[in-house]
Design a protein around this motif. Sequence first.
Motif, short mmCIF file in Angstrom:
data_model
loop_
_atom_site.label_atom_id
_atom_site.label_comp_id
_atom_site.label_asym_id
_atom_site.label_seq_id
_atom_site.Cartn_x
_atom_site.Cartn_y
_atom_site.Cartn_z
N GLY A 1 0.81 -1.21 0.00
CA GLY A 1 0.00 0.00 0.00
C GLY A 1 0.85 1.26 0.00
N LEU A 2 0.15 2.38 0.01
CA LEU A 2 0.79 3.69 -0.03
C LEU A 2 0.57 4.42 1.28
CD1 LEU A 2 2.17 5.97 -1.72
CD2 LEU A 2 -0.14 6.68 -2.39
N VAL A 3 1.65 4.84 1.92
CA VAL A 3 1.57 5.67 3.13
C VAL A 3 1.34 7.12 2.73
CG1 VAL A 3 2.81 6.52 5.17
CG2 VAL A 3 3.04 4.12 4.46
N GLY A 4 2.15 7.59 1.76
CA GLY A 4 2.00 8.97 1.34
C GLY A 4 3.08 9.43 0.40
N ILE A 5 2.91 10.68 -0.04
CA ILE A 5 3.86 11.34 -0.92
C ILE A 5 4.36 12.58 -0.19
CG2 ILE A 5 4.18 12.45 -3.17
CD1 ILE A 5 1.75 10.77 -4.12
N TYR A 6 5.68 12.67 -0.03
CA TYR A 6 6.31 13.70 0.79
C TYR A 6 7.17 14.59 -0.10
CZ TYR A 6 4.50 10.70 4.38
OH TYR A 6 3.65 9.96 5.16
N THR A 7 6.70 15.83 -0.33
CA THR A 7 7.37 16.74 -1.27
C THR A 7 7.55 18.13 -0.69
OG1 THR A 7 5.26 17.31 -2.30
CG2 THR A 7 6.49 15.49 -3.29
N ASN A 8 7.81 18.22 0.58
CA ASN A 8 7.98 19.52 1.24
C ASN A 8 9.17 20.27 0.61
OD1 ASN A 8 8.55 21.68 2.94
ND2 ASN A 8 8.38 20.51 4.82
N PRO A 9 8.93 21.39 -0.08
CA PRO A 9 10.04 22.12 -0.70
C PRO A 9 10.97 22.77 0.33
CG PRO A 9 8.01 23.36 -0.95
CD PRO A 9 7.64 22.02 -0.35
#
Length: 156
Positions: free
Chosen positions: A77-85
């Motif tokens: 499964g997918l926990v999340g997408i982390y793209t904090n600039p």
Amino acid sequence: MARIDYFNDPNAPAANSIVPSVTAIACNEAGELLLVHKTDNDLWALPGGGIDVGESAPDAAVRETKEETGIDVEVTGLVGIYTNPHHVMKYDDGEVRQQFSICFTTRVTGGQLRTSSETKEVAFVHPDKLDQLNIHPSMRLRIEHGLTRRDHPYIG
């Protein structure tokens, strides 16, 4: 190659690259979380790394987990997408990379714990012991999201 992580730091250098990467939440039957002690920044982290050209993100999570820990996993499964600039990593070669990480849940299917050139320690750690380890705040966020089994993936 050494690196320094900057997280919401107004004095952080400006990013000059972005590399899609993955991390994996992998727990054993005792509920302990698979973690690596990284050689590049001396922090504990989830296993993971960059996605290679021609490789899918889930395949990269499986490959990176095996390479860094010796443990075989399958993505569940997918926990999340982390793209904090505002989270950048400065490497000693001048690269300053903006975070772009996809975190997956996985199931352990086999293998034996071992270190690699990127890891000086590898261990299954009980969640109650996480506060005793030096873990970057952005990694801790992924761990918390992965262990709480949220209804929806984190997107941020």
